[in-house]
Design a protein around this motif. Structure first.
Motif, PDB file in Angstrom:
ATOM      1  N   SER A  42     -13.232  35.928 -13.056  1.00  0.00           N
ATOM      2  CA  SER A  42     -12.349  36.075 -11.912  1.00  0.00           C
ATOM      3  C   SER A  42     -12.849  35.163 -10.796  1.00  0.00           C
ATOM      4  CB  SER A  42     -12.309  37.533 -11.450  1.00  0.00           C
ATOM      5  OG  SER A  42     -11.376  37.723 -10.404  1.00  0.00           O
ATOM      6  N   LEU A  43     -12.047  35.048  -9.752  1.00  0.00           N
ATOM      7  CA  LEU A  43     -12.397  34.238  -8.588  1.00  0.00           C
ATOM      8  C   LEU A  43     -12.144  35.057  -7.343  1.00  0.00           C
ATOM      9  CD1 LEU A  43     -13.176  31.405  -7.400  1.00  0.00           C
ATOM     10  CD2 LEU A  43     -10.727  30.879  -7.390  1.00  0.00           C
ATOM     11  N   ALA A  44     -13.105  35.032  -6.407  1.00  0.00           N
ATOM     12  CA  ALA A  44     -12.973  35.782  -5.159  1.00  0.00           C
ATOM     13  C   ALA A  44     -12.131  34.992  -4.162  1.00  0.00           C
ATOM     14  CB  ALA A  44     -14.350  36.068  -4.567  1.00  0.00           C
ATOM     15  N   ALA A  45     -11.175  35.672  -3.541  1.00  0.00           N
ATOM     16  CA  ALA A  45     -10.364  35.026  -2.508  1.00  0.00           C
ATOM     17  C   ALA A  45     -11.240  34.529  -1.357  1.00  0.00           C
ATOM     18  CB  ALA A  45      -9.294  35.984  -1.996  1.00  0.00           C
ATOM     19  N   TYR A  46     -12.415  35.121  -1.189  1.00  0.00           N
ATOM     20  CA  TYR A  46     -13.340  34.643  -0.161  1.00  0.00           C
ATOM     21  C   TYR A  46     -13.665  33.162  -0.360  1.00  0.00           C
ATOM     22  CZ  TYR A  46     -17.221  34.713   3.164  1.00  0.00           C
ATOM     23  OH  TYR A  46     -18.043  34.458   4.236  1.00  0.00           O
ATOM     24  N   SER A  47     -13.581  32.691  -1.589  1.00  0.00           N
ATOM     25  CA  SER A  47     -13.820  31.274  -1.873  1.00  0.00           C
ATOM     26  C   SER A  47     -12.831  30.377  -1.143  1.00  0.00           C
ATOM     27  CB  SER A  47     -13.715  31.020  -3.384  1.00  0.00           C
ATOM     28  OG  SER A  47     -14.565  31.867  -4.115  1.00  0.00           O
ATOM     29  N   ARG A  62     -10.377  24.186  -3.719  1.00  0.00           N
ATOM     30  CA  ARG A  62      -9.349  23.954  -4.748  1.00  0.00           C
ATOM     31  C   ARG A  62      -9.794  22.867  -5.729  1.00  0.00           C
ATOM     32  NH1 ARG A  62      -3.264  24.006  -2.571  1.00  0.00           N
ATOM     33  NH2 ARG A  62      -2.902  25.333  -4.399  1.00  0.00           N
ATOM     34  N   GLU A  63     -10.712  22.030  -5.286  1.00  0.00           N
ATOM     35  CA  GLU A  63     -11.270  21.010  -6.174  1.00  0.00           C
ATOM     36  C   GLU A  63     -12.532  21.500  -6.872  1.00  0.00           C
ATOM     37  OE1 GLU A  63     -11.910  17.325  -4.202  1.00  0.00           O
ATOM     38  OE2 GLU A  63      -9.817  17.096  -3.546  1.00  0.00           O
ATOM     39  N   GLU A  64     -13.363  22.236  -6.141  1.00  0.00           N
ATOM     40  CA  GLU A  64     -14.657  22.632  -6.671  1.00  0.00           C
ATOM     41  C   GLU A  64     -14.606  23.869  -7.555  1.00  0.00           C
ATOM     42  OE1 GLU A  64     -17.414  20.720  -6.298  1.00  0.00           O
ATOM     43  OE2 GLU A  64     -15.954  19.358  -5.385  1.00  0.00           O
ATOM     44  N   CYS A  65     -13.774  24.834  -7.210  1.00  0.00           N
ATOM     45  CA  CYS A  65     -13.763  26.085  -7.978  1.00  0.00           C
ATOM     46  C   CYS A  65     -13.421  25.873  -9.453  1.00  0.00           C
ATOM     47  CB  CYS A  65     -12.823  27.107  -7.341  1.00  0.00           C
ATOM     48  SG  CYS A  65     -13.495  27.821  -5.813  1.00  0.00           S
ATOM     49  N   ASP A  87      -0.429  32.066  -3.239  1.00  0.00           N
ATOM     50  CA  ASP A  87      -0.884  30.748  -3.688  1.00  0.00           C
ATOM     51  C   ASP A  87      -2.218  30.862  -4.400  1.00  0.00           C
ATOM     52  OD1 ASP A  87       1.307  29.387  -2.454  1.00  0.00           O
ATOM     53  OD2 ASP A  87       0.259  29.464  -0.529  1.00  0.00           O
ATOM     54  N   PHE A  88      -3.095  31.679  -3.851  1.00  0.00           N
ATOM     55  CA  PHE A  88      -4.407  31.878  -4.472  1.00  0.00           C
ATOM     56  C   PHE A  88      -4.259  32.454  -5.877  1.00  0.00           C
ATOM     57  CE2 PHE A  88      -7.903  34.921  -5.294  1.00  0.00           C
ATOM     58  CZ  PHE A  88      -8.940  34.009  -5.453  1.00  0.00           C
ATOM     59  N   ILE A  89      -3.395  33.441  -6.036  1.00  0.00           N
ATOM     60  CA  ILE A  89      -3.160  34.030  -7.358  1.00  0.00           C
ATOM     61  C   ILE A  89      -2.639  32.969  -8.331  1.00  0.00           C
ATOM     62  CG2 ILE A  89      -1.716  35.673  -8.631  1.00  0.00           C
ATOM     63  CD1 ILE A  89      -1.932  37.535  -6.190  1.00  0.00           C
ATOM     64  N   ASN A  90      -1.749  32.128  -7.871  1.00  0.00           N
ATOM     65  CA  ASN A  90      -1.250  31.043  -8.720  1.00  0.00           C
ATOM     66  C   ASN A  90      -2.380  30.131  -9.174  1.00  0.00           C
ATOM     67  OD1 ASN A  90       1.463  31.785  -8.699  1.00  0.00           O
ATOM     68  ND2 ASN A  90       1.921  30.584  -6.868  1.00  0.00           N
ATOM     69  N   ASP A  91      -3.297  29.812  -8.260  1.00  0.00           N
ATOM     70  CA  ASP A  91      -4.433  28.961  -8.628  1.00  0.00           C
ATOM     71  C   ASP A  91      -5.317  29.645  -9.667  1.00  0.00           C
ATOM     72  OD1 ASP A  91      -3.538  27.011  -6.910  1.00  0.00           O
ATOM     73  OD2 ASP A  91      -5.336  26.977  -5.656  1.00  0.00           O
ATOM     74  N   ALA A 118      -4.386  31.681 -11.956  1.00  0.00           N
ATOM     75  CA  ALA A 118      -3.695  31.559 -13.244  1.00  0.00           C
ATOM     76  C   ALA A 118      -3.866  30.155 -13.816  1.00  0.00           C
ATOM     77  CB  ALA A 118      -2.219  31.896 -13.076  1.00  0.00           C
ATOM     78  N   LYS A 119      -3.797  29.148 -12.956  1.00  0.00           N
ATOM     79  CA  LYS A 119      -3.963  27.768 -13.423  1.00  0.00           C
ATOM     80  C   LYS A 119      -5.361  27.535 -13.990  1.00  0.00           C
ATOM     81  CE  LYS A 119      -0.649  25.866 -10.103  1.00  0.00           C
ATOM     82  NZ  LYS A 119      -0.498  25.108  -8.830  1.00  0.00           N
ATOM     83  N   MET A 120      -6.347  28.259 -13.480  1.00  0.00           N
ATOM     84  CA  MET A 120      -7.718  28.142 -13.992  1.00  0.00           C
ATOM     85  C   MET A 120      -7.943  28.963 -15.252  1.00  0.00           C
ATOM     86  SD  MET A 120      -9.992  28.234 -10.484  1.00  0.00           S
ATOM     87  CE  MET A 120      -9.108  27.906  -8.955  1.00  0.00           C
TER      88      MET A 120
END
Length: 302
Positions: free
Chosen positions: A46-51, A287-290, A67-71, A73-75
């Protein structure tokens, strides 16, 4: 006919009684001991929105939680961690359900959420406000079907003795854990400075809260001793959730890259089963690093 019907009813009643006697709820493990019955490790990402904090906050945020949720899913993640800080102050049930709906359709679980709280305050209005805020987010987590909330113990207050500060924190956590259990939500105490800055201090608090709905949010970047990984290994058996930072730092505060392979070994040795959440705190564009760090983490945990 009457006798047959009666016998059938008696048989149904008797069967129900036998079934009830044969089934009993599994005993709930208490947080004071390492989590039992984990016979092998299993990891979900998972990814924290804090990121994305710089993109999600401010008067005109660049992105929304949608938008964060969409990202996420893309990952190709398994979950999305929706930090409470980035919701409207008085978020509605409809808004929560909209995000839950979006996440589910994208194949994501809401892996958890996180709150900011401080139970070090003595009795009074501020303490009641802190407790009420956590309870509100327990309700919100239940709507989101988020299984766990990351919480803090708080900080020692000027003029409050150390043993009294400990008591205040334990009592605050006990109250919100008792409430969380009625909603089926776990609370996970993070190693986050102050009395939780060491594994010993963290576990002292954990062991004094008597609740099967309580455990640890293991943050890999928040111990700063000469034996960071040793402290992480002490706490890992109590972990309900794991947040991975991309750097660690010792007493000199000098940042060095996290040893992802070593983190993975610690979690495997503890038979950790659950979400491993990337929490990116560095200055580069998340968005580039995560996505890059997610792949590194995925490889380490494979």
């Amino acid at each position: 006919m009457h006798e047959t019907t009666l016998n059938r009813r008696q048989w149904i009643a008797a069967s129900g009684a036998l079934a009830a006697a044969a089934w009993s709820a599994p005993k709930l493990a208490m947080a004071a001991e390492p989590i039992a019955n984990r016979t092998s490790p299993h990891f979900k990402l998972s990814l924290a929105a804090y990121s994305y904090r710089k993109l999600l906050q401010g008067n005109k945020p660049e992105l929304t939680l949608a938008d964060f949720i969409n990202d996420c899913a893309k990952m190709q993640l398994d979950g999305t961690e929706l930090t409470s800080y980035y919701f409207p102050p008085n978020v509605t049930t409809e808004q929560l359900l909209a995000l839950k709906h979006q996440a589910f359709l994208l194949g994501l679980s809401v892996s958890g959420t996180a709150v900011g709280n401080d139970f070090g305050h003595p009795a009074g209005e501020e303490r009641e406000k802190q407790i009420a805020g956590v309870k509100t987010w327990i309700d919100n987590a239940a709507v989101l079907t988020a299984p766990v909330i990351r919480i803090f113990a708080g900080h020692d207050k000027k003029g409050v003795a150390a043993d009294e500060s400990h008591r205040l924190m334990v009592e605050g956590m006990q109250e919100v854990c008792d409430y969380a259990g009625t909603k089926g939500v776990f609370l996970a105490l993070e190693n986050h400075g102050g009395p939780t800055s060491t594994a010993e201090g963290l576990l002292k608090l954990v062991k004094d809260v008597d609740s099967p709905w309580f455990g640890v949010n293991l943050d890999t970047g928040n111990f700063h001793s000469d034996d960071i990984y040793g402290e992480l290994a002490q706490v890992a058996p109590y972990a309900l959730n794991v947040q991975v930072k991309v750097v660690v730092s010792g007493p000199d505060k000098k940042k060095v890259p996290t040893d992802f392979a070593r983190i993975a070994k610690i979690l495997r040795d503890a038979n950790y089963r659950g979400f491993v959440v990337l929490e990116y705190e560095e200055e580069a564009d998340p968005r580039e690093e995560c996505p890059k760090y997610i792949e590194t983490l995925r490889e380490a945990l494979a």
